[in-house]
Write a protein that holds these residues in place. Sequence first.
Motif, PDB file in Angstrom:
ATOM      1  N   GLY A 191       0.834  -1.202   0.000  1.00 47.43           N
ATOM      2  CA  GLY A 191       0.000   0.000   0.000  1.00 47.43           C
ATOM      3  C   GLY A 191       0.862   1.242   0.000  1.00 47.43           C
ATOM      4  O   GLY A 191       2.035   1.210  -0.411  1.00 47.43           O
ATOM      5  N   LYS A 192       0.318   2.341   0.467  1.00 49.99           N
ATOM      6  CA  LYS A 192       1.018   3.625   0.461  1.00 49.99           C
ATOM      7  C   LYS A 192       2.105   3.627   1.536  1.00 49.99           C
ATOM      8  O   LYS A 192       1.821   3.446   2.727  1.00 49.99           O
ATOM      9  N   VAL A 193       3.382   3.784   1.086  1.00 56.60           N
ATOM     10  CA  VAL A 193       4.490   3.658   2.022  1.00 56.60           C
ATOM     11  C   VAL A 193       4.629   4.912   2.877  1.00 56.60           C
ATOM     12  O   VAL A 193       4.659   6.029   2.355  1.00 56.60           O
ATOM     13  N   LEU A 194       4.701   4.729   4.184  1.00 53.22           N
ATOM     14  CA  LEU A 194       4.903   5.868   5.083  1.00 53.22           C
ATOM     15  C   LEU A 194       6.369   5.995   5.463  1.00 53.22           C
ATOM     16  O   LEU A 194       6.965   7.053   5.322  1.00 53.22           O
ATOM     17  N   TRP A 195       6.946   4.907   6.005  1.00 49.79           N
ATOM     18  CA  TRP A 195       8.379   4.861   6.256  1.00 49.79           C
ATOM     19  C   TRP A 195       8.925   3.617   5.586  1.00 49.79           C
ATOM     20  O   TRP A 195       8.223   2.631   5.457  1.00 49.79           O
ATOM     21  N   SER A 196      10.202   3.653   5.203  1.00 48.56           N
ATOM     22  CA  SER A 196      10.805   2.390   4.797  1.00 48.56           C
ATOM     23  C   SER A 196      12.171   2.273   5.441  1.00 48.56           C
ATOM     24  O   SER A 196      12.873   3.261   5.656  1.00 48.56           O
ATOM     25  N   PHE A 197      12.510   1.048   5.782  1.00 45.39           N
ATOM     26  CA  PHE A 197      13.744   0.783   6.516  1.00 45.39           C
ATOM     27  C   PHE A 197      14.313  -0.497   5.922  1.00 45.39           C
ATOM     28  O   PHE A 197      13.936  -1.589   6.303  1.00 45.39           O
ATOM     29  N   GLY A 198      15.201  -0.346   4.911  1.00 45.77           N
ATOM     30  CA  GLY A 198      15.693  -1.518   4.197  1.00 45.77           C
ATOM     31  C   GLY A 198      14.538  -2.195   3.480  1.00 45.77           C
ATOM     32  O   GLY A 198      13.774  -1.536   2.769  1.00 45.77           O
ATOM     33  N   VAL A 199      14.418  -3.521   3.730  1.00 46.14           N
ATOM     34  CA  VAL A 199      13.315  -4.229   3.074  1.00 46.14           C
ATOM     35  C   VAL A 199      12.003  -4.006   3.788  1.00 46.14           C
ATOM     36  O   VAL A 199      10.939  -4.291   3.272  1.00 46.14           O
ATOM     37  N   LEU A 200      12.075  -3.514   5.036  1.00 47.49           N
ATOM     38  CA  LEU A 200      10.853  -3.335   5.811  1.00 47.49           C
ATOM     39  C   LEU A 200      10.173  -2.040   5.404  1.00 47.49           C
ATOM     40  O   LEU A 200      10.774  -0.976   5.422  1.00 47.49           O
ATOM     41  N   LYS A 201       8.905  -2.181   5.042  1.00 44.11           N
ATOM     42  CA  LYS A 201       8.147  -0.988   4.673  1.00 44.11           C
ATOM     43  C   LYS A 201       6.908  -0.898   5.542  1.00 44.11           C
ATOM     44  O   LYS A 201       6.179  -1.878   5.709  1.00 44.11           O
ATOM     45  N   VAL A 202       6.704   0.269   6.118  1.00 43.78           N
ATOM     46  CA  VAL A 202       5.479   0.464   6.884  1.00 43.78           C
ATOM     47  C   VAL A 202       4.499   1.216   6.002  1.00 43.78           C
ATOM     48  O   VAL A 202       4.793   2.299   5.518  1.00 43.78           O
ATOM     49  N   THR A 203       3.319   0.580   5.790  1.00 44.78           N
ATOM     50  CA  THR A 203       2.338   1.234   4.927  1.00 44.78           C
ATOM     51  C   THR A 203       1.153   1.694   5.746  1.00 44.78           C
ATOM     52  O   THR A 203       0.914   1.190   6.851  1.00 44.78           O
TER      53      THR A 203
END
Lengths: 285, 267
Positions: free
Chosen positions: B90-102
Motif C-alpha cells: 500500500g502507500k508507504v509511510l516509512w521504509s527501513f531496508g526491506v521493511l516498509k510500513v504502509t
Amino acid sequence: MSLKIDDITYVYEKGTAMSVNALDHISLEIPDGQFIGLVGHTGSGKSTFVQMLNGLLAPTTGHVYWNGQDVHEKGFDRRKLRASVGLVFQYPEHQLFEADVLSDVEFGPKNLGLSEAECKERAVEALRHVNLPEEFWDKSPFDLSGGQQRRAAIAGVLAMHPSILILDEPTAGLDPLGRDEILNMVRGMKEKLRITIVLVSHSMDDVAQYADRILVMNAGKIMMDDTPEKVFSRYKELEAIGLSAPQVVYIMQYLKERGLPVKTNILTVDEAVDEILAHRGELNV
Amino acid sequence: MFDGITLGQYYQTDSPLHRLDPRVKLVGTMAYIIALFIVKGWVGYFLAFLFLATMIALSHVPLRFVVRGMKAILIILLITVAFNVFLTPGKVLWSFGVLKVTKEGLVFAARMAVRLIFLIIGSSVMTLTTTPNQLTDGLESLMGPLKKIHVPVHEISMMMSIALRFIPILMEETDKIMKAQMARGADFESKHLMQKIRSMVPLLVPLFISAFRRANDLAMAMEARCYHGGEGRTRMKPLIYKGRDIFGYGVVAAFFAACIVLRVVGL
C-alpha cells in the motif's frame, strides 16, 4: 542426631482470601530414641507438620535444624536429610511402581547412590523388619493384599536407614487385626533398630499403648506435649477439640467416680484388668 | 507444587452476569465474536468496546483477572501485528531496508489487534462468570437438537464434566505421589534429560494406577445409582429461562443488529 523445630509457621495460599495458617508458631525438639505420638483432628495441621520435618515443605517463617544445621540453608543436602528422616505417607501403598516388591524397596537405597549389592542387602533386611514373607518378594506389588502392600511400602522407606521414622496414619483403612499388626511391627522396629518413631494418628487408642510422648495438635498449634498419662488426664480438653482419651481411661474414671479407689492413669486393657481385680470387693454400695 | 494453577478460571462472586443462564452467555459470546468480524469502522469497534466494558462492569470481576487471559496470547498478538504492519502492500509511510510500513498495514494491524484483544477478553468474561459444570450443562442443552441425528450429546457432555472434575483431583494426586517418591530420595529437579525421563516412571505408574482405580470406583458408584445414560434423565438444577435471560437475549440481539446496521451504513 536431633531435629529441632524453631518457631515455624506455614501459610497456605498466602496473600489470597483463602489464606490459612496451617501451622502457627510451633517450636519443639525431637531427641533420639523417643516414640512420639502426634495426635490431632483432621485438618489440625499434622500432615503439614510432618512434611516440615524432612524438608519437603519449607516453613513460611521459622527454621528447622537437623544436627544444628538449617535444612533450608543454601547448599544443605535435603536428599540426605530425607534418608535420615524417613517419612511414610498416608496410604503409602499408592507409591508402589516397580515390577516386583524387592526392586521397589530398592528404589530408596538406589537413589542414595549405593551399590547394587548394598541396595539388595538393605531391601532384604527391610522386608524382614516389616515381616513380609520371602515368597512375596519377587511378586508384583499389585498382586499383594492391601496390608501386605502397605508393609512393602513401609519397607521402602525403612531401607534408607532413617534414624527418625515418621508414619502418617499408618493404620488408615485397615481392619483391627491389620492395625495391631502394623502398630506392633512399628514398636518392634523401634526396639530392634533403636530409631526414633513419630506416629501420626487421629486415634488416641492407636498411640496410647506405644508412645512415651504425645503431641496434641489443634488448629495449627501444639496444644499439649507431655507423657500419655498427663495428656489423658486432661481428657475433657481433648474432647473439646474433637479427640478423646482411650476407652480404658473413661472406664477407670467412671469407676473412681462411683467409689472404687482405682488409679486413673491407666492406658491399656491389661493394666486396667489387673487394677480392677486388685480392688475387688472394696466397693460398698 | 501446583499452587498457582486454577482450573478454568471461574471467579466466585455474585453478579448479574453470574446469575445469567449459561446458554445465554454461550450464545452471547458466540454472537459477540461474530459481531467483531462484522463491524469494520471505528464506530463499530467503539460499540463493541462499550458492550464489553458494560459486561465486565456487570460481572463484578476485578479487572486484573479479566486481562490475565491476555498474557497467554501476548506473543501471538505481537507477531500478528508485526506481520501486518510490515507486510501489507500500500502507500508507504516509512521504509527501513526491506521493511516498509504502509498506511494500510497500520490500519489493518490495529484492526486485527483490537479484534483479537476483544475476542480473548470477551470469552474470558464468559469463563470467569460460568462454572465448568454450568458450561457443559449449557452446551448439552444447546446441542440438544443434534440428538435427532444420533449425536450422543448427553454422553459427550457427561464425559466433559467428568474430565473437568478429575483434573484437580489428579493434580493433587500427582503432588502427593511426587512427595512420597521424594521422601524416598527421588530427584525430580535433575537437569539431565535422560534422568528426567527416567524419574517420571515412579510418578507416572502410580498415577495411572490411581486414575484407573478412580475410574473404576466412579463407574461402580454410577451403576449403583442406576445410571444408564441420558434417556429419560432429569436434572437436579434444570436450566429454565427466567425474565433476565430473555432480557439478556434481547440485549445480545440488539447489539448484533446494531453491528449489522453499522456495517451496512459503513461506519
